[in-house]
Design a protein around this motif. Structure first.
Motif, short mmCIF file in Angstrom:
data_model
loop_
_atom_site.label_atom_id
_atom_site.label_comp_id
_atom_site.label_asym_id
_atom_site.label_seq_id
_atom_site.Cartn_x
_atom_site.Cartn_y
_atom_site.Cartn_z
N ASP A 196 -0.46 -1.39 2.05
CA ASP A 196 0.04 -0.16 2.67
C ASP A 196 -0.49 1.10 2.01
O ASP A 196 -0.59 2.14 2.65
CB ASP A 196 1.57 -0.14 2.61
CG ASP A 196 2.17 -1.27 3.42
OD1 ASP A 196 2.12 -1.17 4.66
OD2 ASP A 196 2.64 -2.26 2.83
N VAL A 197 -0.81 1.03 0.72
CA VAL A 197 -1.25 2.23 0.02
C VAL A 197 -2.06 1.82 -1.21
O VAL A 197 -1.83 0.76 -1.79
CB VAL A 197 -0.03 3.10 -0.37
CG1 VAL A 197 0.93 2.36 -1.28
CG2 VAL A 197 -0.44 4.41 -1.04
N SER B 74 9.89 4.42 1.04
CA SER B 74 9.78 5.16 2.29
C SER B 74 11.19 5.31 2.83
O SER B 74 12.07 4.51 2.52
CB SER B 74 8.90 4.34 3.23
OG SER B 74 9.07 4.71 4.57
N PHE C 59 1.18 15.26 1.12
CA PHE C 59 1.91 14.30 1.93
C PHE C 59 2.55 13.23 1.08
O PHE C 59 2.02 12.87 0.04
CB PHE C 59 0.99 13.69 2.99
CG PHE C 59 0.79 14.65 4.07
CD1 PHE C 59 1.62 14.65 5.16
CD2 PHE C 59 -0.15 15.64 3.97
CE1 PHE C 59 1.50 15.59 6.15
CE2 PHE C 59 -0.30 16.59 4.94
CZ PHE C 59 0.53 16.57 6.04
N HIS C 60 3.69 12.75 1.56
CA HIS C 60 4.42 11.70 0.85
C HIS C 60 4.72 12.19 -0.56
O HIS C 60 5.31 13.24 -0.73
CB HIS C 60 3.61 10.40 0.86
CG HIS C 60 4.40 9.24 0.36
ND1 HIS C 60 5.49 8.76 1.02
CD2 HIS C 60 4.26 8.46 -0.73
CE1 HIS C 60 5.99 7.75 0.34
NE2 HIS C 60 5.26 7.56 -0.72
N PRO D 181 -3.53 5.04 3.27
CA PRO D 181 -3.31 6.23 2.43
C PRO D 181 -3.60 5.96 0.95
O PRO D 181 -3.43 4.84 0.47
CB PRO D 181 -1.82 6.53 2.64
CG PRO D 181 -1.47 5.90 3.95
CD PRO D 181 -2.33 4.67 4.04
N PRO E 7 11.40 -0.20 0.30
CA PRO E 7 10.09 -0.30 -0.34
C PRO E 7 8.98 -0.04 0.69
O PRO E 7 9.18 -0.26 1.88
CB PRO E 7 10.03 -1.76 -0.82
CG PRO E 7 11.45 -2.23 -0.81
CD PRO E 7 12.15 -1.46 0.26
N ILE E 8 7.85 0.40 0.22
CA ILE E 8 6.72 0.63 1.13
C ILE E 8 6.13 -0.70 1.59
O ILE E 8 5.73 -0.83 2.73
CB ILE E 8 5.66 1.50 0.43
CG1 ILE E 8 6.12 2.96 0.53
CG2 ILE E 8 4.29 1.30 1.02
CD1 ILE E 8 5.21 3.95 -0.08
N GLY E 9 6.09 -1.69 0.73
CA GLY E 9 5.56 -3.00 1.12
C GLY E 9 4.62 -3.54 0.06
O GLY E 9 5.03 -4.22 -0.86
#
Lengths: 426, 426
Positions: free
Chosen positions: B203-204, B413, B400-401, B224, B119-121
C-alpha cells in the motif's frame, strides 16, 4: 491552440493560482465568507442571464444528438441556481477550520507541539457535464483557503464561463484575488495532460466523471489524485437480523436511485435467513424491474418469485458496478464469508451489514476494508452532506489522505507547530 | 536470481504480506503487545549472537574499505541492542490506536457517523546501513497492525537476517503470522523495482536513505511514498527577540549535530538586529569551525569576527542542505521577507522563528509552508520522539497523509463508520 501555446497557457494558470493561493491561505474567515455570500447574491441576481448562457450549451447538446438525460444534467434551472446560492451561504455559515490547532501538548523538553490545519495550496478539478459543480468546487475552494483551476466539460463551456465570471466578481468584491478560482477557457483536451503534470503549481487533482477519464488521469498525474474508480457496494443480510429492516434497506440501497456510486450493486445473504429473506426482496425487485444475477442457491429461491427476472451470475458479476436496475445476489455461510467476499470483490467504496448481533456488527466494521462501512443503514448514505461535512468535493477509495466522502477537511493538510521558550536539544 | 525469479520471489513476499496483514489488522492489542515484549526479551537473550552475526558485516565492510563513520553506523553494540529492546517495550506500553473511533456524531437522518482508525495494510521499507532500523520498522509495524516487507542495505544483510529471525520468532510466540514482518533475503537491486510497483500487495513505500535513492524510488513507485528528499531548514532571528535565546537556538540548531535532516542550514536575520546578533553567533560558529556563506550585508558583519571562515554565498547556497559544518547567512528586512525567502528556498521540512513579537510568531506559524514550523525552539526538535509520537518511521515533507515526523498514526488510515437502526435515504 498549438502545443506550445497550451503549455504556456496552462503554466500561466498554474503560476497565477500558486500566487493567489498564498493570499487565500492568509485570508481571514470573514473575508472568505464575504466572498461566499457575495457569490450567492450574484447567482440570484444573474439567474436569468445564466439561463441564457446555459441555453447555448443546451442547444448545442441537442443539435449534437446528446441523449435527453445528459441534456437534463447540463441544465441550469432557477431551482438549481438557487440551490447553488444556498450552498454558498451554508458554507459561509460554517465555522472556519483553517488555522485550527489540534492537540497542542507539552513535551518533556518543554516545547509545546500540535498540528495546525492549513490549506493544501492549489487543486485542479476535472469534471464533466453538470455546471453546478463549478460553483460547488469554487465555493469549497474559497472556504478552505485554497486556489483552484477548474476544467469543466466542453459541453458546458458557456455555462461554466458565465458561472466562473460571477465567482471572480465575488472574489474581487471581497478583496480576494480573482485568480483564486480560474476556469480553463479552452476546450483543448491537451490542457488536462498539462494540468495534471505541474507539481510546482498544482498540489492535487480531483477528477470527477467516468471510470475511463479517471483512469487516464491517475495514470498520467505527477501529483496525488483524490478519486474513486468504482462503487461496487455491498449489502450483507446477516443472521440474526430484523428481516423487515433488511428488506427496507436492501430495497432503498438498490432502488432509491440507480446511478449514484453509493447504490448497492451486490446483495449477500446468510444461508440461514435466505429462504425467509430472498423471496420478499425478490418480489420488490421484480415489481421495480430490477434484474437479479444470482448464485445457484439464491437462483433457486428467487426464480419462483412472480415476475422476477433472474439469471445465473457469472464470476464477472461479483466485480460489476451496474449503475442500473441490476443486482447480483449471493448466499454466503456467515459474516466471515461475507467479509471475505467483500474484501475480494468490492471496490472499497461502501459496504453495509444488516444485523442484530453485536459481535457480527463489530467484526464487520473492523474487518471490511472499505472507505465507508455501515451497520443497519442504506449504502446510499455515503455522501458528504449525509455525513455532516457540509459539502462534498468528491469521494476517495484510496487509503491515503482523505478516504470516503471528501469535504473541506480533505482540502487541508495538518502541519506541525512547535511553541518554545528558547528550548534547545540536549 | 534471474529476472523471472525476482518477480516471482517479490510477488510471493507481497502475497504473504497481504495475507498476514488481514490477521494483523484483527489482532488484539494484548497479542500485539505480547509479540513486542517477546521481541525485547529475544533481543536481550541473543545479544551475543547478534554481535557475532553483525561482526561478519563489519568485517566485510572494513575489507571493502568503507569509511570508519559508515562502519560505525553498521555496528550492533550491547547498548544499541538494549536500546532496540527498550523501544519495543515502550511501544508495548503505549495504548493501541487501532480501532479507535473519532467523532461519532448523530446526523439529521438518524445515522451516527464517525471515523475508525485502521491499519493501512502492507508497507514496504527500503533503507540503508543501520541495522537497528529493522527493529524500529518491525516493532512499529506490529504495533500499528500492519504487515511490512523490509529491504535493508546489502552491507547489513547478516545483521538484518539475524534480527528478522528474532522478529519472526516473537510473532510466532505471540500467535501472529511470521509473514507479518518479512526481510528481503536477497541483495539483488532489482527487488526494489518490483517492490515499489505491486499496488495489489503493497500500500505504501517508505524509503530512508540518500536523496538519490529516494528520488529513484519516488519516480518508479506505483503506490504512495512517504518521504522527504531534503532538510534545508531555516532559523530566522526576528526583531524584537531575546538575543541570548537567539544565539542559543542558532548555535544548537546548527552545531548540536551536523548530519540530521532537521539541522539548520540557513540563518536569516532581521536587518535591525543583525549588527547586535551576527558577531555573537559568528564568534561561536568560528570557534566550532562552522564555515559561513554570507550575503553581502552579513559578510560585512561576520568577516571581522576573529577566526571566522566567511565566504560570499551564491544563489545555490540558499537551496543547499549541507549536512556539514557550513551555514548560509542572510540579512532580511523583516518577518515578511523571511517568510518569502523560506517559502521559496526551503525544502518544506522544518523552519523556525526566534521572536518576542506575538503577531510575528502567529504570522510565521500560519504562512510558512513547511511540515514543521517553530517559534523560539531549535529545529533539531523535529523528531517523532521529541513530538511525543513514541517512535518514528520516517519524516514526510509532502502535504498528503502524514506530514512531518511519521509515527504509528501515519501507518494508519481513517475509514468512515456508519451506525444505523434501519435508516434509509429519503
Amino acid at each position: 491552440m498549438n502545443a506550445t501555446d497550451i503549455v504556456h497557457y496552462t503554466q500561466t494558470l498554474g503560476l497565477q493560482a500558486k500566487t493567489a493561493s498564498a493570499l487565500m491561505a492568509s485570508a481571514s474567515a470573514a473575508i472568505k465568507n464575504k466572498a461566499l455570500t457575495a457569490l450567492a447574491q450574484l447567482l440570484r441576481t444573474h439567474s436569468a442571464a445564466l439561463q441564457t448562457d446555459n441555453a447555448q450549451d443546451l442547444e448545442r447538446a441537442r443539435a449534437a444528438g446528446l441523449a435527453a438525460p445528459l441534456v437534463d444534467r447540463l441544465k441550469l434551472t432557477p431551482a438549481t441556481i438557487e440551490t447553488c446560492a444556498q450552498g454558498c451561504e451554508q458554507l459561509a455559515a460554517m465555522s472556519d477550520i483553517v488555522g485550527e490547532v489540534l492537540e497542542l501538548r507539552q513535551q518533556p523538553s518543554g516545547i509545546r507541539v500540535g498540528r495546525m490545519r492549513v490549506p493544501i495550496g492549489v487543486f485542479g478539478m476535472i469534471y464533466e457535464s453538470r455546471p453546478n459543480v463549478t460553483i460547488e468546487a469554487a465555493s469549497l475552494s474559497i472556504k478552505s483557503g485554497n486556489a483552484c483551476i477548474l476544467r469543466g466539460g466542453s459541453e458546458a463551456i458557456h455555462s461554466n464561463q458565465a458561472l466562473a465570471r460571477l465567482v471572480q466578481q465575488a472574489l474581487t468584491e471581497a478583496g480576494l484575488p480573482p485568480e483564486a478560482v480560474q476556469l480553463v477557457q479552452t476546450t483543448d483536451r491537451e490542457v488536462v495532460g498539462q494540468l495534471i503534470a505541474m507539481p510546482q503549481y498544482v498540489d492535487v487533482i480531483i477528477p470527477r466523471g467516468g471510470k475511463g477519464l479517471i483512469e487516464r488521469i491517475s495514470a498520467g498525474a505527477k501529483v496525488p489524485v483524490i478519486k474513486h474508480l468504482d462503487g461496487n457496494c455491498h449489502t450483507y443480510v446477516d443472521d440474526p437480523c430484523d428481516l423487515a429492516m433488511a428488506v427496507k434497506i436492501a430495497d432503498n440501497a438498490k432502488t432509491q436511485k440507480y446511478s449514484p456510486c453509493n447504490a448497492t450493486e451486490s446483495l449477500l445473504v446468510a444461508r440461514s435467513v435466505a429462504a425467509a429473506f430472498l423471496p420478499r426482496i425478490g418480489a420488490i425487485y421484480a415489481q421495480k424491474g430490477v434484474e437479479m444475477r444470482a448464485c445457484p442457491e439464491s437462483l433457486a429461491l428467487l426464480a419462483p418469485v412472480p415476475g422476477a427476472r433472474v439469471v445465473p451470475a457469472t464470476e464477472q458479476d461479483w466485480f460489476e458496478e451496474y449503475l442500473a436496475p441490476i443486482v447480483s445476489v449471493k448466499v454466503v455461510a456467515d459474516v466471515e464469508e461475507a467479509i471475505a467476499h467483500i474484501n475480494h470483490y468490492s471496490s472499497h467504496h461502501t459496504d453495509a451489514i444488516v444485523t442484530s448481533h453485536h459481535m457480527h456488527a463489530q467484526r464487520f466494521l473492523r474487518a471490511v476494508d472499505s472507505s465507508s462501512v455501515m451497520v443497519n443503514a442504506s449504502t446510499r448514505f455515503a455522501d458528504g452532506f449525509e455525513y455532516g461535512l457540509g459539502a462534498e468535493i468528491g469521494i476517495s477509495t484510496d487509503k491515503f489522505h482523505a478516504r470516503g466522502p471528501v469535504g473541506i477537511e480533505g482540502l487541508t493538510s495538518l502541519k506541525w507547530v512547535v511553541l518554545g521558550e528558547g528550548e534547545v536539544r540536549g
